[in-house]
Design a protein around this motif. Structure first.
Motif, PDB file in Angstrom:
ATOM      1  N   SER A 199       0.830  -1.191   0.000  1.00 55.75           N
ATOM      2  CA  SER A 199       0.000   0.000   0.000  1.00 55.75           C
ATOM      3  C   SER A 199       0.872   1.251   0.000  1.00 55.75           C
ATOM      4  CB  SER A 199      -0.939  -0.025   1.217  1.00 55.75           C
ATOM      5  OG  SER A 199      -1.884   1.014   1.161  1.00 55.75           O
ATOM      6  N   THR A 200       0.362   2.325   0.575  1.00 56.69           N
ATOM      7  CA  THR A 200       0.920   3.656   0.368  1.00 56.69           C
ATOM      8  C   THR A 200       2.325   3.838   0.901  1.00 56.69           C
ATOM      9  OG1 THR A 200      -0.232   4.318   2.378  1.00 56.69           O
ATOM     10  CG2 THR A 200      -1.328   4.779   0.294  1.00 56.69           C
ATOM     11  N   VAL A 201       2.665   3.191   1.999  1.00 59.34           N
ATOM     12  CA  VAL A 201       3.973   3.418   2.617  1.00 59.34           C
ATOM     13  C   VAL A 201       5.013   2.443   2.082  1.00 59.34           C
ATOM     14  CG1 VAL A 201       5.236   3.474   4.794  1.00 59.34           C
ATOM     15  CG2 VAL A 201       2.889   4.325   4.700  1.00 59.34           C
ATOM     16  N   THR A 202       4.657   1.173   1.991  1.00 59.45           N
ATOM     17  CA  THR A 202       5.635   0.134   1.669  1.00 59.45           C
ATOM     18  C   THR A 202       6.085   0.173   0.214  1.00 59.45           C
ATOM     19  OG1 THR A 202       4.571  -1.251   3.339  1.00 59.45           O
ATOM     20  CG2 THR A 202       6.095  -2.331   1.822  1.00 59.45           C
ATOM     21  N   VAL A 203       5.139   0.284  -0.706  1.00 55.68           N
ATOM     22  CA  VAL A 203       5.457   0.142  -2.129  1.00 55.68           C
ATOM     23  C   VAL A 203       6.501   1.145  -2.624  1.00 55.68           C
ATOM     24  CG1 VAL A 203       4.492   0.343  -4.457  1.00 55.68           C
ATOM     25  CG2 VAL A 203       3.306  -1.007  -2.733  1.00 55.68           C
ATOM     26  N   PRO A 204       6.356   2.444  -2.357  1.00 56.54           N
ATOM     27  CA  PRO A 204       7.353   3.390  -2.903  1.00 56.54           C
ATOM     28  C   PRO A 204       8.771   3.129  -2.415  1.00 56.54           C
ATOM     29  CG  PRO A 204       5.406   4.556  -2.133  1.00 56.54           C
ATOM     30  CD  PRO A 204       5.280   3.163  -1.635  1.00 56.54           C
ATOM     31  N   LEU A 205       8.910   2.866  -1.108  1.00 54.46           N
ATOM     32  CA  LEU A 205      10.250   2.650  -0.574  1.00 54.46           C
ATOM     33  C   LEU A 205      10.859   1.348  -1.070  1.00 54.46           C
ATOM     34  CD1 LEU A 205       9.774   3.888   3.102  1.00 54.46           C
ATOM     35  CD2 LEU A 205      11.267   4.882   1.379  1.00 54.46           C
ATOM     36  N   VAL A 206      10.054   0.294  -1.124  1.00 53.86           N
ATOM     37  CA  VAL A 206      10.570  -1.000  -1.581  1.00 53.86           C
ATOM     38  C   VAL A 206      10.930  -0.945  -3.057  1.00 53.86           C
ATOM     39  CG1 VAL A 206       9.962  -3.417  -1.935  1.00 53.86           C
ATOM     40  CG2 VAL A 206       9.355  -2.288   0.205  1.00 53.86           C
ATOM     41  N   THR A 207      10.094  -0.299  -3.852  1.00 54.63           N
ATOM     42  CA  THR A 207      10.397  -0.162  -5.275  1.00 54.63           C
ATOM     43  C   THR A 207      11.678   0.639  -5.490  1.00 54.63           C
ATOM     44  OG1 THR A 207       8.031  -0.226  -5.785  1.00 54.63           O
ATOM     45  CG2 THR A 207       9.502   0.607  -7.491  1.00 54.63           C
ATOM     46  N   ALA A 208      11.820   1.724  -4.735  1.00 56.64           N
ATOM     47  CA  ALA A 208      13.044   2.521  -4.846  1.00 56.64           C
ATOM     48  C   ALA A 208      14.268   1.715  -4.440  1.00 56.64           C
ATOM     49  CB  ALA A 208      12.923   3.764  -3.976  1.00 56.64           C
ATOM     50  N   LEU A 209      14.131   0.895  -3.401  1.00 56.42           N
ATOM     51  CA  LEU A 209      15.244   0.054  -2.960  1.00 56.42           C
ATOM     52  C   LEU A 209      15.655  -0.925  -4.055  1.00 56.42           C
ATOM     53  CD1 LEU A 209      17.160  -1.069  -0.775  1.00 56.42           C
ATOM     54  CD2 LEU A 209      15.264  -2.518   0.002  1.00 56.42           C
ATOM     55  N   GLY A 210      14.681  -1.586  -4.667  1.00 55.08           N
ATOM     56  CA  GLY A 210      14.999  -2.548  -5.723  1.00 55.08           C
ATOM     57  C   GLY A 210      15.649  -1.913  -6.927  1.00 55.08           C
ATOM     58  N   LEU A 211      15.131  -0.769  -7.363  1.00 56.58           N
ATOM     59  CA  LEU A 211      15.699  -0.089  -8.532  1.00 56.58           C
ATOM     60  C   LEU A 211      17.100   0.441  -8.241  1.00 56.58           C
ATOM     61  CD1 LEU A 211      12.563   1.877  -9.782  1.00 56.58           C
ATOM     62  CD2 LEU A 211      13.604  -0.150 -10.812  1.00 56.58           C
TER      63      LEU A 211
END
Length: 265
Positions: A199-211
């Protein structure tokens, strides 16, 4: 840089996103149910606050959270930092030389999930519906631990360059086995727990970490290897929630407790 024009654009975009939801709710209430909307002024104020909160969150997301996660991943994988902190003495970098990345991924996954509003809402409702048998903090900790383990394993996959489908197939095979042995009351909740984490908190940070990780690890492609962490973040909470229920049930069976508390998980 945050500008007024950018903030207004985000606010207008948020209004357009929320508008269809409001239309559906009002149309069904007025046309299908044919009942007046109680406390209409409070409902409208609530919609306004939702739009304002989402807009401000998205602005902060683009200005702080997403760049911070990507920057941290890049800094933790720079050759200078890894050569300084590495465990192996000679040769090329090995997967275990990225241990600070794994530690950061674990802490990031755990902390963002604990703060996830959707998870808090589901945990509270599960506690109410179950009559207190499902503990709010117990469920939140189980889900957060699953996300932390999943993201850590996903970061290892990016570093090692392994195909993602091997991990997903093995994970869902374990889910199928756990489903057979888990208490029936926890199975649907466990399956939903995988969804509320993305959801709103997890997805942006996790996606940024992977990229960020895939951009700095040698021979890795951000497009091919950078994505997929969200799949791990959705899968492993299912495993940990069912494991939490199974362990709790086993402990309740092997210690003297009051009968009315024997089903608490």
């Amino acid at each position: 840089m945050i500008s007024l024009a950018n903030t207004l654009d985000v606010f207008a975009s948020t209004v357009m996103d929320v508008f269809p939801i409001a239309v559906v709710l009002f149309v069904f209430q007025s046309v299908v149910l044919r009942r007046p909307i109680r406390h209409l002024s409070s409902v409208l104020v609530g919609f306004l606050l939702v739009i304002l909160g989402l807009a401000l969150f998205l602005v902060g997301l683009e200005a702080a959270l997403f760049p911070l996660g990507e920057t941290m991943a890049m800094q933790l994988t720079t050759p200078e930092f890894l050569q300084q902190m590495r465990l192996s003495s000679v040769g090329l970098l090995q997967w275990f030389d990225y241990y600070w990345v794994y530690a950061f991924a674990f802490c990031l996954g755990f902390s963002t999930t604990i703060a996830e509003p959707s998870l808090i809402a589901v945990a509270i409702k599960a506690n109410q519906v179950s009559g207190g048998s499902i503990k709010v903090n117990g469920l939140r900790l189980a889900v957060a631990l699953g996300v932390a383990i999943g993201i850590t394993l996903g970061c290892y996959r990016i570093v090692a360059g392994d195909p993602i489908h091997y991990y997903i197939i093995a994970g869902y095979a374990l889910v199928i086995i756990q489903t057979y042995f888990s208490p029936p009351m926890i199975i649907p909740l466990a399956y939903d727990s995988g969804g509320v984490t993305t959801s709103t908190v997890t997805v942006p940070l996790v996606t940024a970490l992977g990229l960020g990780l895939a951009s700095t690890v040698p021979d890795r492609s951000p497009l091919i290897d950078g994505f997929g962490l969200i799949a791990f973040a959705s899968l492993f909470p299912i495993i940990t929630v069912m494991a939490y229920a199974q362990i709790t049930r086993w402990l309740n069976r092997h210690r003297p407790i009051k009968k009315e508390n024997s089903n608490e998980i």
